[in-house]
Design an enzyme around this catalytic site. Structure first.
Site, short mmCIF file in Angstrom:
data_model
loop_
_atom_site.label_atom_id
_atom_site.label_comp_id
_atom_site.label_asym_id
_atom_site.label_seq_id
_atom_site.Cartn_x
_atom_site.Cartn_y
_atom_site.Cartn_z
N ARG A 295 -33.82 -73.21 -91.23
CA ARG A 295 -33.38 -71.86 -91.57
C ARG A 295 -31.99 -71.54 -91.03
O ARG A 295 -31.17 -70.95 -91.73
CB ARG A 295 -34.38 -70.85 -90.98
CG ARG A 295 -34.13 -69.41 -91.35
CD ARG A 295 -34.97 -68.47 -90.45
NE ARG A 295 -36.36 -68.85 -90.40
CZ ARG A 295 -37.30 -68.43 -91.25
NH1 ARG A 295 -37.00 -67.57 -92.19
NH2 ARG A 295 -38.55 -68.85 -91.14
N ARG A 336 -41.23 -64.57 -99.52
CA ARG A 336 -41.32 -64.22 -98.09
C ARG A 336 -41.73 -62.77 -97.81
O ARG A 336 -42.54 -62.54 -96.91
CB ARG A 336 -40.02 -64.59 -97.37
CG ARG A 336 -39.77 -66.11 -97.37
CD ARG A 336 -38.60 -66.51 -96.48
NE ARG A 336 -38.87 -66.26 -95.09
CZ ARG A 336 -38.40 -65.24 -94.39
NH1 ARG A 336 -37.57 -64.39 -94.96
NH2 ARG A 336 -38.73 -65.09 -93.14
N CYS A 367 -46.63 -59.54 -112.45
CA CYS A 367 -47.77 -58.65 -112.64
C CYS A 367 -48.58 -58.52 -111.35
O CYS A 367 -49.74 -58.93 -111.27
CB CYS A 367 -48.64 -59.19 -113.77
SG CYS A 367 -47.68 -59.42 -115.26
C1 LIG Z 1 -40.41 -75.88 -90.33
C2 LIG Z 1 -40.08 -76.84 -89.28
C3 LIG Z 1 -38.79 -76.88 -88.76
C4 LIG Z 1 -37.70 -75.94 -89.16
O1 LIG Z 1 -37.97 -74.61 -88.87
P1 LIG Z 1 -36.82 -73.53 -89.07
O2 LIG Z 1 -37.45 -72.24 -88.70
O3 LIG Z 1 -36.45 -73.57 -90.52
O4 LIG Z 1 -35.70 -73.90 -88.19
C5 LIG Z 1 -38.52 -77.83 -87.80
N1 LIG Z 1 -39.47 -78.71 -87.38
C6 LIG Z 1 -40.72 -78.69 -87.87
C7 LIG Z 1 -41.69 -79.68 -87.39
C8 LIG Z 1 -41.07 -77.76 -88.83
O5 LIG Z 1 -42.32 -77.74 -89.29
#
Ligand SMILES: *Cc1c(COP(=O)(O)O)cnc(C)c1O
Length: 438
Positions: A295, A336, A367
């Site tokens: 993210r 989200r 819908c």
């Molecule tokens: C989802 C995930 C991430 C990344 O998470 P962010 O919130 O997008 O930074 C990193 N490591 C693992 C194991 C994850 O499942």
């Protein structure tokens, strides 16, 4: 006030990204549209890499981009150009990376239920590490590596017993979750002994990912301390030190004006402080530390561009009114808000307006009553059909969680850089929607 839009977005006389106007993007590529700021993506990915390198020096491991936040072939190429790794958690994500010849040693395979085929493909592709999540999987990886005459480097995913301050479905390291081996219950120690008993597995260290959209350093610090404590116990039992430590991702970003994304330099400075202090406490050498932001790299780079189709004013109790602004996408391109109650900001993108701010709700065209992108936002009173709305910070978990609900074709992804916009993922067509129907 700080803006959740990416660096090269400006607002007068209408929204521009890297010199390209919202109106021209909508005209050329249609809406809904994901618009990604290519330079901003590189800046953010580099910032995490340089922060890890500068704070950890020779103890810097790898920044693994979490593919699940958003992946396509072009983004996989960008990640490779930046020179960081990639974290994949399915055969599908691995296939995208492999299709652009992403180096195997820069890949980490995650997932709580990897299939035999996914594990076998990963071993054959030569992934740098498989992060193991269950006893069944230890047996499978050991057997599949042994059959291929290989010794596979593995990490163990541990749950450190942390309640991250985030939505229930975004927290991953308390005890009652499907992920990892619990340290507190003793499962983690059993998993260590199990891995050590297989000559086809080489345990490089522990992994922890406490959740997503997390602010503050406390949760990360506690997790690091608990993993390092266990590393010391490992050293005492097995007489050697584990060379690696992977502290996962989850760094929070700004979605609303005035919010601040976590800053790579600050995050890595505080992680280094904890890791070095805890290692000193247990007389351990500092391991090579890796992180997995998803993210925080791609989220802020992208906005979603929509066209307003209808507006409607409804009467509420107490003589109040609410205006519904319906756009041409919705929960299929951004789940989200419906899934986590996530909050977003929006702006009128195709023109300036000084009309009175009016309490509005931005909804999609699905819908479902719950097809709401923004529950409550003040938007100009003169917004009308044909206007464009931009919602920032939709780069992570937007396209990657998109669906074809109501048979809406998924939007295109357009990358903008230096005044040039180009499609990196095509918009789906009705023919695409029927491509697998017999
Ligand atoms: C989802 C995930 C991430 C990344 O998470 P962010 O919130 O997008 O930074 C990193 N490591 C693992 C194991 C994850 O499942």
């Amino acid at each position: 006030m700080s803006s959740p839009f990416s660096q090269s977005v400006t607002f007068t006389p209408e929204l521009h990204i890297g010199g390209v106007s919202a109106t021209s993007l909508a005209k050329e590529f249609g809406t809904p549209l994901y618009v990604i700021d290519e330079a901003d993506f590189f800046t953010r990915a580099m910032a995490w890499k340089s922060a890890l390198d500068s704070h950890f020096g020779s103890h810097a491991g790898t920044v693994y981009y979490a593919a699940k936040s958003q992946i396509n072939r072009e983004i996989a190429r960008w990640i490779n150009q930046v020179g960081i790794g990639i974290d994949v958690c399915t055969g599908g994500e691995m296939a995208v990376a492999a299709s652009v010849n992403f180096p195997g040693e820069g890949m980490e395979l995650h997932g709580n239920n990897k299939s035999e085929a996914e594990i076998a493909d990963a071993i054959e592709y030569g992934v740098g590490a498989i992060v193991m999540d269950s006893f069944h999987e230890i047996e499978r990886v050991a057997r599949l590596a042994h059959e291929r005459g290989k010794v596979q480097k593995v990490l163990l995913r541990l749950t450190a017993g942390i309640s991250a301050h985030t939505h229930e479905f975004m927290a991953t390291a308390h005890e009652d979750v499907k992920f990892g081996f619990s340290i507190a219950s003793g499962a983690a120690w059993k998993a260590i002994e199990e891995v050590q008993s297989h000559p086809s597995l080489r345990l490089a260290g522990f992994h922890s990912h406490i959740g997503s959209q997390i602010f503050g350093s406390e949760g990360f610090a506690i997790a690091a301390a608990r993993l390092i404590e266990l590393s010391a116990k490992f050293r005492d039992a097995f007489g050697s030190e584990l060379p690696e430590l992977d502290l996962g991702g989850g760094y929070g970003i700004a979605y609303l004006p005035g919010e601040e994304s976590m800053v790579p330099d600050a995050v890595l400075a505080s992680l280094f402080a904890v890791v070095s202090e805890e290692c000193a406490k247990h007389s351990l050498a500092i391991p090579r530390v890796s992180i997995e932001p998803g993210r925080a790299i791609v989220g802020p780079t992208t906005f979603s561009l929509y066209t307003v189709g209808t507006t409607k004013t409804v009467e509420l109790d107490g003589g109040l009114t609410r205006r519904y602004v319906a756009i041409d996408g919705g929960m299929s391109d951004n789940i989200r808000p419906a899934l986590y109650g996530a909050t977003y900001h929006a702006v009128l993108a195709n023109r300036e307006s000084s009309a009175k701010p009016t309490s509005s709700r931005i909804v999609g065209k699905h819908c479902e009553t719950g097809d709401i992108l923004i529950r409550e936002i003040d938007l100009q009173a003169d917004i009308q059909p044909g206007d464009l709305i931009a919602i920032p910070a939709t780069g992570a978990y937007g396209r990657s969680l998109a669906s074809n609900y109501n048979h809406l074709p998924r939007p295109a992804v357009v990358a903008v850089k230096d005044g040039v916009a180009r499609v990196i993922v095509k918009r789906e067509s009705y023919a695409d929607l029927m491509a697998h129907d017999l």
